[in-house]
Design a protein around this motif. Structure first.
Motif, short mmCIF file in Angstrom:
data_model
loop_
_atom_site.label_atom_id
_atom_site.label_comp_id
_atom_site.label_asym_id
_atom_site.label_seq_id
_atom_site.Cartn_x
_atom_site.Cartn_y
_atom_site.Cartn_z
N ALA A 1 -4.29 -1.25 8.84
CA ALA A 1 -3.40 -1.59 9.95
C ALA A 1 -2.29 -2.55 9.52
O ALA A 1 -1.28 -2.66 10.21
CB ALA A 1 -4.21 -2.22 11.09
N LYS A 2 -2.45 -3.20 8.36
CA LYS A 2 -1.48 -4.20 7.91
C LYS A 2 -0.56 -3.68 6.82
O LYS A 2 0.55 -4.21 6.65
CB LYS A 2 -2.22 -5.44 7.37
N PHE A 3 -1.01 -2.67 6.05
CA PHE A 3 -0.26 -2.19 4.89
C PHE A 3 -0.05 -0.68 5.00
O PHE A 3 -0.89 0.04 5.55
CB PHE A 3 -1.00 -2.52 3.59
N ASP A 4 1.06 -0.20 4.43
CA ASP A 4 1.37 1.24 4.49
C ASP A 4 0.40 2.07 3.64
O ASP A 4 0.03 3.18 4.02
CB ASP A 4 2.81 1.49 4.02
N HIS A 5 0.05 1.55 2.47
CA HIS A 5 -0.88 2.25 1.57
C HIS A 5 -1.97 1.25 1.13
O HIS A 5 -1.66 0.11 0.80
CB HIS A 5 -0.17 2.79 0.33
N VAL A 6 -3.22 1.70 1.11
CA VAL A 6 -4.32 0.87 0.66
C VAL A 6 -5.09 1.61 -0.42
O VAL A 6 -5.60 2.71 -0.19
CB VAL A 6 -5.28 0.49 1.81
N PHE A 7 -5.15 1.00 -1.61
CA PHE A 7 -5.96 1.50 -2.72
C PHE A 7 -7.21 0.65 -2.82
O PHE A 7 -7.19 -0.55 -2.49
CB PHE A 7 -5.19 1.42 -4.04
N TYR A 8 -8.29 1.25 -3.33
CA TYR A 8 -9.56 0.51 -3.37
C TYR A 8 -10.41 0.98 -4.54
O TYR A 8 -10.43 2.18 -4.89
CB TYR A 8 -10.32 0.75 -2.06
N CYS A 9 -11.08 0.04 -5.17
CA CYS A 9 -12.19 0.36 -6.08
C CYS A 9 -13.30 -0.64 -5.79
O CYS A 9 -13.04 -1.78 -5.40
CB CYS A 9 -11.76 0.33 -7.54
N TYR A 10 -14.54 -0.23 -5.97
CA TYR A 10 -15.67 -1.07 -5.58
C TYR A 10 -15.97 -2.15 -6.62
O TYR A 10 -15.62 -2.04 -7.80
CB TYR A 10 -16.91 -0.22 -5.31
N GLY A 11 -16.67 -3.17 -6.14
CA GLY A 11 -17.20 -4.21 -7.02
C GLY A 11 -18.71 -4.14 -7.05
O GLY A 11 -19.32 -3.17 -6.59
N ASN A 12 -19.35 -5.16 -7.54
CA ASN A 12 -20.81 -5.13 -7.63
C ASN A 12 -21.48 -5.31 -6.25
O ASN A 12 -22.52 -4.72 -5.98
CB ASN A 12 -21.31 -6.19 -8.61
N HIS A 13 -20.86 -6.08 -5.36
CA HIS A 13 -21.50 -6.33 -4.06
C HIS A 13 -21.61 -5.06 -3.22
O HIS A 13 -22.58 -4.91 -2.46
CB HIS A 13 -20.73 -7.40 -3.28
N GLU A 14 -20.66 -4.15 -3.35
CA GLU A 14 -20.73 -2.91 -2.57
C GLU A 14 -21.88 -2.01 -3.02
O GLU A 14 -22.28 -1.10 -2.28
CB GLU A 14 -19.42 -2.12 -2.68
N THR A 15 -22.43 -2.26 -4.20
CA THR A 15 -23.52 -1.41 -4.70
C THR A 15 -24.90 -1.93 -4.31
O THR A 15 -25.90 -1.29 -4.63
CB THR A 15 -23.45 -1.29 -6.24
N TRP A 16 -24.97 -3.07 -3.63
CA TRP A 16 -26.26 -3.59 -3.22
C TRP A 16 -26.91 -2.62 -2.24
O TRP A 16 -26.34 -2.31 -1.20
CB TRP A 16 -26.12 -4.95 -2.56
N ALA A 17 -28.07 -2.16 -2.57
CA ALA A 17 -28.75 -1.15 -1.75
C ALA A 17 -30.06 -1.66 -1.16
O ALA A 17 -30.77 -0.91 -0.52
CB ALA A 17 -29.04 0.10 -2.59
N ARG A 18 -30.35 -2.90 -1.36
CA ARG A 18 -31.58 -3.49 -0.82
C ARG A 18 -31.21 -4.53 0.23
O ARG A 18 -30.38 -5.40 -0.02
CB ARG A 18 -32.38 -4.15 -1.94
#
Length: 316
Positions: free
Chosen positions: A151-168
């Motif tokens: 909502a703030k930027f025209d284009h948003v790029f993303y790649c994950y870090g380690n916290h997004e992989t927490w599955a527990r």
């Protein structure tokens, strides 16, 4: 020789930074604030106080600002093309930038105050944002943050870090957010979330600039320096706790029979670049990269949550 061009990087959550008529902090305050992203020409610098003439952006055309407020940086030196010669941006060949690129990481919207900061950001015109991982822990948090940035930027790029992989699950409130057998399954869900939201996770050409997300993971093979030792004649009161025992990733990530921090796991996660569509690189980008730096038709911006080369690792 220092650049005489400055860019305002503070005040995004306050409508800009304060401008005064003189170098003294007690001098008269200008009626408007200097907007985040404004380009300034240095007239003189007295300590942390900058007298400026505005080149581009919203706010007063001239005055004095603080480049730093305690530990917070409000403005930094820059050298945009065709601006450091002293001409106003209206008279330059560029006129106004077609696109402004911003980069951020470790927003951690699982912390409520960080989410409030994101929500308070203004809308940035002609803007592209690169989000380099650790945006949140649960996919619910990541989705909320990505929607906010969209909502703030025209284009948003993303790649994950380690916290997004927490599955527990880390607490009861997040129980509903974790329904994955392992971290690999969560990455599949994360990729689909980005696709559904229109968040870019593959190399793309934006206004003549290539943006390339790079996925990766850390491994202990890059720890090639000797362990820190106490000063001569001194000894440690106790042996340091092994890093893998302190890292939350060790318990929160579930990689099947692969051990966190190993080269085997890092190599497996390198393949996520293929899974997410980042590799192989587009043919036109490969052709562009064959030219030496300074001779490429389009600039290239790469970003990652993890350092891609051992030479970039800080010394212990």
């Amino acid at each position: 020789m220092y650049s005489s061009t400055w860019v305002v990087i503070g005040g995004a959550d306050r409508g800009g930074i304060i401008v005064r008529s003189g170098a003294e902090l007690s001098s008269e305050q200008a009626p408007g604030r200097l907007a985040y992203g404004a380009l300034l020409k240095e007239v003189q610098l007295v300590g942390d106080r900058l007298q400026f003439s505005k080149l581009a952006g919203d706010g007063p055309d001239e005055g004095w600002i603080s480049t730093r407020l305690k530990s917070k940086v409000l403005a930094v030196r820059a050298m945009p093309d065709d601006l450091d010669s002293g001409r106003r941006i209206e008279d330059s060949a560029v006129h106004r930038p077609a696109m402004t690129f911003f980069a951020i990481s470790d927003v951690h919207v699982e912390r409520r105050e960080n989410m409030k900061w994101l929500e308070s950001l203004p809308k940035f015109d002609r803007s592209t944002l690169l989000v380099a991982g650790d945006l949140g822990v649960s996919l619910r948090q990541v989705e909320q943050a990505l929607r906010g940035f969209k909502a703030k930027f025209d284009h948003v790029f993303y790649c994950y870090g380690n916290h997004e992989t927490w599955a527990r699950p880390q607490n009861k409130e997040d129980q509903m957010a974790y329904s994955y057998q392992d971290s690999f399954e969560k990455l599949v869900a994360l990729k689909k979330l980005c696709q559904d939201l229109g968040v870019v996770t593959t190399p793309a050409l934006i206004e003549g600039v290539w943006v390339v997300p790079v996925l990766g993971w850390y491994h202990f093979d890059w720890d090639n320096e000797p362990d820190l030792q106490p000063p001569p004649g001194k000894k440690l009161d106790r042996e340091p706790i092994p890093a893998e025992s302190l890292a939350t990733d060790t318990g929160a990530c579930l990689w099947g029979n692969l051990k966190n921090g190993t080269l085997e796991l890092a190599s497996k996660l390198d393949l996520q670049n293929e899974e997410w569509g980042g590799w192989p690189l587009p043919a036109s980008l490969q052709e562009n990269l064959r030219n030496p730096r300074g001779q490429r038709k389009q600039p290239v911006i790469t970003f990652s949550h993890f350092l891609p080369r051992v030479q970039l690792m800080p010394e212990k």
